[in-house]
Write a protein that holds these residues in place. Structure first.
Motif, short mmCIF file in Angstrom:
data_model
loop_
_atom_site.label_atom_id
_atom_site.label_comp_id
_atom_site.label_asym_id
_atom_site.label_seq_id
_atom_site.Cartn_x
_atom_site.Cartn_y
_atom_site.Cartn_z
N PRO A 163 0.83 -1.21 0.00
CA PRO A 163 0.00 0.00 0.00
C PRO A 163 0.86 1.26 0.00
CG PRO A 163 -0.66 -1.51 1.75
CD PRO A 163 0.62 -2.02 1.22
N MET A 164 0.38 2.27 -0.70
CA MET A 164 1.05 3.57 -0.71
C MET A 164 0.32 4.52 0.22
SD MET A 164 3.48 5.39 -1.71
CE MET A 164 4.01 7.08 -1.94
N ALA A 165 1.07 5.34 0.91
CA ALA A 165 0.49 6.35 1.80
C ALA A 165 -0.02 7.52 0.94
CB ALA A 165 1.53 6.83 2.80
N TYR A 166 -1.27 7.41 0.50
CA TYR A 166 -1.90 8.36 -0.43
C TYR A 166 -2.86 9.22 0.40
CZ TYR A 166 -4.27 9.46 -4.96
OH TYR A 166 -4.80 10.05 -6.08
N PRO A 167 -2.41 10.38 0.88
CA PRO A 167 -3.21 11.13 1.85
C PRO A 167 -4.62 11.44 1.40
CG PRO A 167 -0.99 11.98 1.80
CD PRO A 167 -1.09 10.99 0.66
N PHE A 168 -4.82 11.87 0.15
CA PHE A 168 -6.14 12.27 -0.31
C PHE A 168 -7.13 11.12 -0.28
CE2 PHE A 168 -9.07 13.01 -4.00
CZ PHE A 168 -9.81 14.02 -3.41
N ARG A 169 -6.66 9.91 -0.48
CA ARG A 169 -7.56 8.75 -0.55
C ARG A 169 -7.36 7.77 0.60
NH1 ARG A 169 -10.63 8.78 -4.93
NH2 ARG A 169 -10.08 10.24 -6.60
N TRP A 170 -6.69 8.20 1.68
CA TRP A 170 -6.51 7.30 2.82
C TRP A 170 -7.82 7.23 3.62
CZ3 TRP A 170 -3.05 3.78 3.10
CH2 TRP A 170 -2.89 3.06 4.29
N PRO A 171 -8.29 6.02 3.94
CA PRO A 171 -9.64 5.87 4.54
C PRO A 171 -9.85 6.64 5.83
CG PRO A 171 -8.78 3.75 3.80
CD PRO A 171 -7.67 4.72 3.66
N THR A 172 -8.82 6.74 6.68
CA THR A 172 -9.01 7.39 7.98
C THR A 172 -8.51 8.84 8.00
OG1 THR A 172 -6.90 6.54 8.81
CG2 THR A 172 -8.86 5.20 9.20
N GLY A 173 -8.21 9.39 6.81
CA GLY A 173 -7.82 10.78 6.72
C GLY A 173 -6.33 10.97 6.57
N PRO A 174 -5.93 12.10 5.98
CA PRO A 174 -4.51 12.35 5.69
C PRO A 174 -3.63 12.40 6.92
CG PRO A 174 -5.86 14.31 5.27
CD PRO A 174 -6.80 13.19 5.50
N GLU A 175 -4.19 12.82 8.06
CA GLU A 175 -3.36 12.93 9.27
C GLU A 175 -2.91 11.57 9.79
OE1 GLU A 175 -7.62 12.51 10.39
OE2 GLU A 175 -6.52 13.79 8.98
N ASN A 176 -3.63 10.51 9.45
CA ASN A 176 -3.27 9.17 9.89
C ASN A 176 -2.53 8.36 8.83
OD1 ASN A 176 -4.76 9.50 12.37
ND2 ASN A 176 -6.63 9.17 11.20
N CYS A 177 -2.42 8.94 7.65
CA CYS A 177 -1.97 8.19 6.49
C CYS A 177 -0.56 7.63 6.66
CB CYS A 177 -2.04 9.10 5.26
SG CYS A 177 -1.48 8.33 3.74
N GLY A 178 0.40 8.48 7.01
CA GLY A 178 1.79 8.06 7.08
C GLY A 178 2.03 6.89 8.02
N PRO A 179 1.70 7.04 9.29
CA PRO A 179 1.98 5.94 10.23
C PRO A 179 1.16 4.69 9.97
CG PRO A 179 0.87 7.78 11.34
CD PRO A 179 1.27 8.26 9.99
N GLU A 180 -0.11 4.85 9.57
CA GLU A 180 -0.93 3.67 9.33
C GLU A 180 -0.46 2.90 8.11
OE1 GLU A 180 -5.16 5.23 11.30
OE2 GLU A 180 -5.07 4.71 9.17
N ALA A 181 -0.11 3.60 7.04
CA ALA A 181 0.38 2.93 5.84
C ALA A 181 1.70 2.23 6.11
CB ALA A 181 0.54 3.94 4.70
N ALA A 182 2.59 2.88 6.85
CA ALA A 182 3.88 2.25 7.18
C ALA A 182 3.67 0.98 8.00
CB ALA A 182 4.76 3.24 7.94
N ALA A 183 2.74 1.03 8.95
CA ALA A 183 2.47 -0.16 9.77
C ALA A 183 1.93 -1.30 8.91
CB ALA A 183 1.48 0.19 10.89
N GLN A 184 1.06 -0.97 7.95
CA GLN A 184 0.54 -2.00 7.06
C GLN A 184 1.65 -2.64 6.23
OE1 GLN A 184 -2.78 -1.16 4.54
NE2 GLN A 184 -3.96 -0.12 6.15
N VAL A 185 2.55 -1.80 5.73
CA VAL A 185 3.64 -2.32 4.91
C VAL A 185 4.53 -3.24 5.72
CG1 VAL A 185 5.74 -1.67 3.66
CG2 VAL A 185 3.63 -0.36 3.32
N VAL A 186 4.89 -2.82 6.92
CA VAL A 186 5.76 -3.64 7.77
C VAL A 186 5.10 -4.98 8.06
CG1 VAL A 186 6.73 -3.84 10.09
CG2 VAL A 186 7.01 -1.71 8.78
N GLU A 187 3.82 -4.95 8.38
CA GLU A 187 3.12 -6.21 8.70
C GLU A 187 3.05 -7.13 7.49
OE1 GLU A 187 -1.00 -7.81 10.75
OE2 GLU A 187 -0.95 -5.80 9.87
#
Length: 446
Positions: A187-211
């Motif tokens: 998954p890419m950290a795409y702020p405009f289309r991140w389900p929980t909003g751009p403010e959560n995009c970076g850390p949530e996307a990184a956690a998904q990638v690591v997992e």
């Protein structure tokens, strides 16, 4: 800030495309394979500064820069003089047969200006795709691992391996498989289309990638992560804050080579010399091309000495890699970037673009997002009224109007709904303003 004798003013003397361009297009259709497309079939006579002049005498404002290639301007005097002088001495020897100083000088310059103070080595190649492919070769050789991780919305080239790394099917991959294996998409950290909003995009996307990497691939099997610090063809997606540093840290902890694909973002384009500098990310390998040589074909991989030197002698290279004239042009282009303060100029251009386009977005809800850094800015079009469905019809209308009015404008995006703005870094403020007014008129006509 014009860098050539081409008059820096828009001039429309025929319809666009004009009769001479249409005749050349007729010849092209009979001679050139249909698989090679063109955004705007206006045939160029000369170009410089922020202007492209066609064979009919029309002068168009350039918001494309040859897809971020002519950052220092088209036919920039330093570049032309350096390349011409080299061409008068010799055009080619093949560095692998008889080496020459220009190749060494470009590598020394890249080792100096790319992020990080570690010992580095570089190799020179012909295209961005070739650079990315060689970065993967180097990572696999150095680590003894085979898996490569890439991301949604990525674009890395048109060779067999880089098509596998690229996300978008049409037009880049359709009908060209099977592709190289051991490539895994995250998954890419795409702020405009991140389900929980751009403010959560970076850390949530990184956690998904690591997992996902840990569970589905195994970090110990991964040779490299390959990522664009700002995605280009995918729609100028700037990852959510913290995403790149988190991914780089995961790579360091697990012996994975972090490859920054800076083919489109490099050489002052984003308001830093390289886009990964924005969050202080130091890649293990960095791939460059496009803006490196003022329009001449050249590309490079630069990276940690221990990684670059892990490949056996003869394992890297190519007949035309580091062509002497392209090397001379690259040294002149780097001189222009530094002496003409084009990093700072990119920031000025970005401030103007973002201010005007955000004001436009406040007026028209068809503009879902305005994003970017420096002179690399995008507008994503949506259905509007809270509906973020990609709006390709509106995009087509806007681009059609701009082209007809003499503004070279490019598109991008996985969904085909993004306008991307890549003006040359030497464009004058008057042309920048006029181009933006044409774009504003296009939205008003919607």
């Amino acid at each position: 800030m014009a860098t050539t004798e081409v008059p820096q003013e828009r001039r429309i003397v025929t319809e666009i495309p004009g009769p001479k361009s249409r005749e050349l297009q007729r010849r092209r259709l009979a001679a050139v394979a249909q698989g090679v497309g063109s955004t705007l079939p206006v045939y160029v006579h000369r170009a410089g500064g922020g202007i492209v002049e066609d064979v009919d005498g029309n002068a168009l404002i350039d918001f494309g820069a040859g897809i971020a290639v002519t950052n220092v301007g088209n036919a920039a005097p330093r570049v032309v003089a350096a390349a011409a002088e080299q061409l008068g001495r010799f055009t080619h020897t093949c560095f692998m047969v008889n080496p020459y100083e220009g190749y060494v000088e470009v590598c020394e310059a890249l080792n100096r200006i790319t992020p990080g103070d570690h010992e580095k080595r570089s190799i020179l190649l012909n295209s961005g795709a070739e650079a990315v492919e060689n970065a993967v070769k180097i990572a696999r050789s150095a680590t003894g691992r085979s898996a490569v991780v890439v991301f949604d919305h990525a674009y890395h080239g048109r060779t067999n391996l880089t098509m596998a790394l690229t996300a978008k099917n049409m037009p880049y991959k359709q009908g060209f498989g099977p592709f190289a294996g051991e490539v895994y998409r995250m998954p890419m950290a795409y702020p405009f289309r991140w389900p929980t909003g751009p403010e959560n995009c970076g850390p949530e996307a990184a956690a998904q990638v690591v997992e996902q990497v840990t569970k589905q691939i195994g970090a110990h099997n991964v040779a490299a992560f390959v990522i664009e610090p700002i995605q280009g063809e995918g729609g100028f997606i700037e990852p959510g804050a913290g995403f790149l540093p988190a991914i780089a840290e995961f790579c360091r902890e697990n012996g994975i080579v972090f490859v920054a694909d800076e083919v489109q973002t490099g050489f002052a384009r984003t308001g830093d010399m390289f886009a990964c500098e924005h969050e202080g990310v130091v890649p293990d390998l960095i791939t460059t091309a496009k803006g490196i040589a003022g329009g001449l074909p050249l590309a490079a991989v630069t990276g940690r000495a221990e990684l670059m030197d892990a490949v056996h002698a003869g394992g890297l290279g190519g007949t035309y890699g580091g062509n002497p004239a392209a090397c001379a042009a690259a040294l002149a282009a780097l001189e222009a970037i530094e002496e003409d303060r084009l990093v700072e100029r990119a920031r000025e251009i970005g401030a103007t673009l973002l201010s005007r386009l955000r004001a436009l977005a406040a007026e028209y809800d068809v503009i879902g997002d305005v994003r970017g850094r420096g002179a690399m800015v995008a507008v994503e079009l949506v259905a509007g009224g809270g509906d973020r469905t990609p709006n390709t019809e509106a995009l087509a209308e806007v681009v059609r109007h701009c082209h007809a009015q003499g503004l070279v404008l490019l598109t991008a995006g996985t969904y085909g709904n993004v306008i991307r703005l890549l003006p040359p870094l030497v464009i004058g403020d008057d042309l920048l303003d006029e181009g933006l007014r044409i774009l504003e008129e296009a939205f008003a006509r919607l």
